[in-house]
Write an enzyme that holds these catalytic residues in place. Sequence first.
Site, short mmCIF file in Angstrom:
data_model
loop_
_atom_site.label_atom_id
_atom_site.label_comp_id
_atom_site.label_asym_id
_atom_site.label_seq_id
_atom_site.Cartn_x
_atom_site.Cartn_y
_atom_site.Cartn_z
N PHE A 163 14.69 4.09 10.27
CA PHE A 163 13.36 3.62 9.89
C PHE A 163 12.48 4.84 9.69
O PHE A 163 12.26 5.62 10.61
CB PHE A 163 12.78 2.69 10.96
CG PHE A 163 11.56 1.98 10.47
CD1 PHE A 163 11.67 0.90 9.62
CD2 PHE A 163 10.29 2.43 10.82
CE1 PHE A 163 10.55 0.26 9.12
CE2 PHE A 163 9.15 1.79 10.33
CZ PHE A 163 9.28 0.71 9.48
N ASP A 181 7.51 2.77 -2.65
CA ASP A 181 7.73 3.82 -1.64
C ASP A 181 9.21 3.97 -1.31
O ASP A 181 9.73 5.07 -1.20
CB ASP A 181 6.90 3.53 -0.37
CG ASP A 181 7.08 2.12 0.18
OD1 ASP A 181 7.87 1.33 -0.38
OD2 ASP A 181 6.41 1.79 1.18
N ARG A 192 0.91 5.98 7.51
CA ARG A 192 0.95 6.11 6.05
C ARG A 192 0.36 7.45 5.59
O ARG A 192 0.71 7.96 4.54
CB ARG A 192 0.14 4.99 5.39
CG ARG A 192 0.71 3.60 5.55
CD ARG A 192 -0.04 2.65 4.62
NE ARG A 192 0.13 1.26 4.97
CZ ARG A 192 1.14 0.49 4.58
NH1 ARG A 192 2.10 1.00 3.84
NH2 ARG A 192 1.20 -0.78 4.93
N ASP A 203 14.95 -0.57 -0.14
CA ASP A 203 15.74 -0.78 1.08
C ASP A 203 16.78 -1.86 0.77
O ASP A 203 17.83 -1.58 0.21
CB ASP A 203 14.77 -1.18 2.19
CG ASP A 203 15.40 -1.27 3.56
OD1 ASP A 203 16.40 -0.58 3.79
OD2 ASP A 203 14.90 -2.03 4.41
N LYS A 242 17.26 3.86 0.19
CA LYS A 242 18.11 3.70 1.38
C LYS A 242 19.29 2.82 0.98
O LYS A 242 19.34 1.63 1.32
CB LYS A 242 17.28 3.05 2.49
CG LYS A 242 17.68 3.47 3.89
CD LYS A 242 17.05 2.57 4.93
CE LYS A 242 15.67 2.99 5.37
NZ LYS A 242 15.11 2.07 6.40
N LYS A 260 0.81 -1.19 0.00
CA LYS A 260 0.00 0.00 0.00
C LYS A 260 0.86 1.26 0.00
O LYS A 260 0.39 2.36 -0.19
CB LYS A 260 -0.89 0.01 1.26
CG LYS A 260 -1.63 -1.29 1.49
CD LYS A 260 -2.43 -1.24 2.80
CE LYS A 260 -3.16 -2.52 3.05
NZ LYS A 260 -2.27 -3.53 3.71
N GLY A 261 2.17 1.03 0.25
CA GLY A 261 3.08 2.17 0.47
C GLY A 261 3.21 3.15 -0.67
O GLY A 261 3.54 4.32 -0.45
P1 IMP Z 1 13.18 -4.14 0.42
O1 IMP Z 1 12.65 -5.37 -0.21
O2 IMP Z 1 14.07 -4.42 1.57
O3 IMP Z 1 13.82 -3.17 -0.57
O4 IMP Z 1 11.97 -3.42 1.13
C1 IMP Z 1 10.99 -2.82 0.47
C2 IMP Z 1 9.80 -2.57 1.36
O5 IMP Z 1 10.10 -2.61 2.78
C3 IMP Z 1 9.28 -1.19 1.10
O6 IMP Z 1 8.37 -1.19 0.04
C4 IMP Z 1 8.65 -0.81 2.44
O7 IMP Z 1 7.31 -1.23 2.46
C5 IMP Z 1 9.43 -1.57 3.47
N1 IMP Z 1 10.43 -0.70 4.13
C6 IMP Z 1 11.76 -0.71 3.97
N2 IMP Z 1 12.35 0.24 4.71
C7 IMP Z 1 11.36 0.89 5.36
C8 IMP Z 1 11.33 2.01 6.28
O8 IMP Z 1 12.34 2.64 6.66
N3 IMP Z 1 10.10 2.37 6.72
C9 IMP Z 1 8.94 1.73 6.35
N4 IMP Z 1 8.93 0.71 5.49
C10 IMP Z 1 10.13 0.28 5.00
#
Ligand code: IMP
Length: 179
Positions: A151, A99, A164, A102, A130, A43-44
């Site tokens: 975070f 969104d 959100r 990470d 990030k 939903k982000g």
């Molecule tokens: P990844 O697969 O680790 O790149 O993570 C992607 C998802 O993790 C994003 O779409 C977010 O929903 C969640 N996420 C990663 N870091 C954060 C953060 O700092 N705050 C909130 N959600 C995060």
Amino acid sequence: MLADDIKKILVSQQEIIAKSKEIGKQISNDYASTVPIIIGLLKGSVPFMAELIKYIEIDCELEFMDVSSYSGTESMGDVRIIKDLDRSIVDRDVIVVEDIVDTGKTLEKVKELLYSKGAATVKVASLLDKPSRRIVDIEADYVGFVVPDEFVIGFGLDFNQKYRNLPYVGVLKEELYKE
Ligand code: IMP
């Protein structure tokens, strides 16, 4: 009030609007000769997608997918497809709206999936990046803002489904998520 839980604001609403205009213009130029399908990851991505598409000045179609890898503040390392696409993307140019990138695991899986469904091209627009946490060697093609290894919440990003709806990106007070 929600704002009482915020330690600091990292990206203001004004900055997000200005950046969305910039990225919208870029996408309009880059996709001038095609009709891209813009896929928001629920939903982000919803607030950023809603802002961004206002500034895309060419024909485009909208779709949504739901994938999940997080519970609380740490990755569980696995990506699940919760809601798949409703329509064919065969031979289409796809732009995934996210969104935050990470670790990069979600994007890697989603890109793989979209190519396996026959997409001609898959690019990514992410509100936040990030890079310090990256595990998979992957980058978004359109990035709003680089954030430090904290975070973050707001403008679509949640902590246990909350925050959100904040109109900016901020950092939560530590006592709210640390034991
Ligand atoms: P990844 O697969 O680790 O790149 O993570 C992607 C998802 O993790 C994003 O779409 C977010 O929903 C969640 N996420 C990663 N870091 C954060 C953060 O700092 N705050 C909130 N959600 C995060």
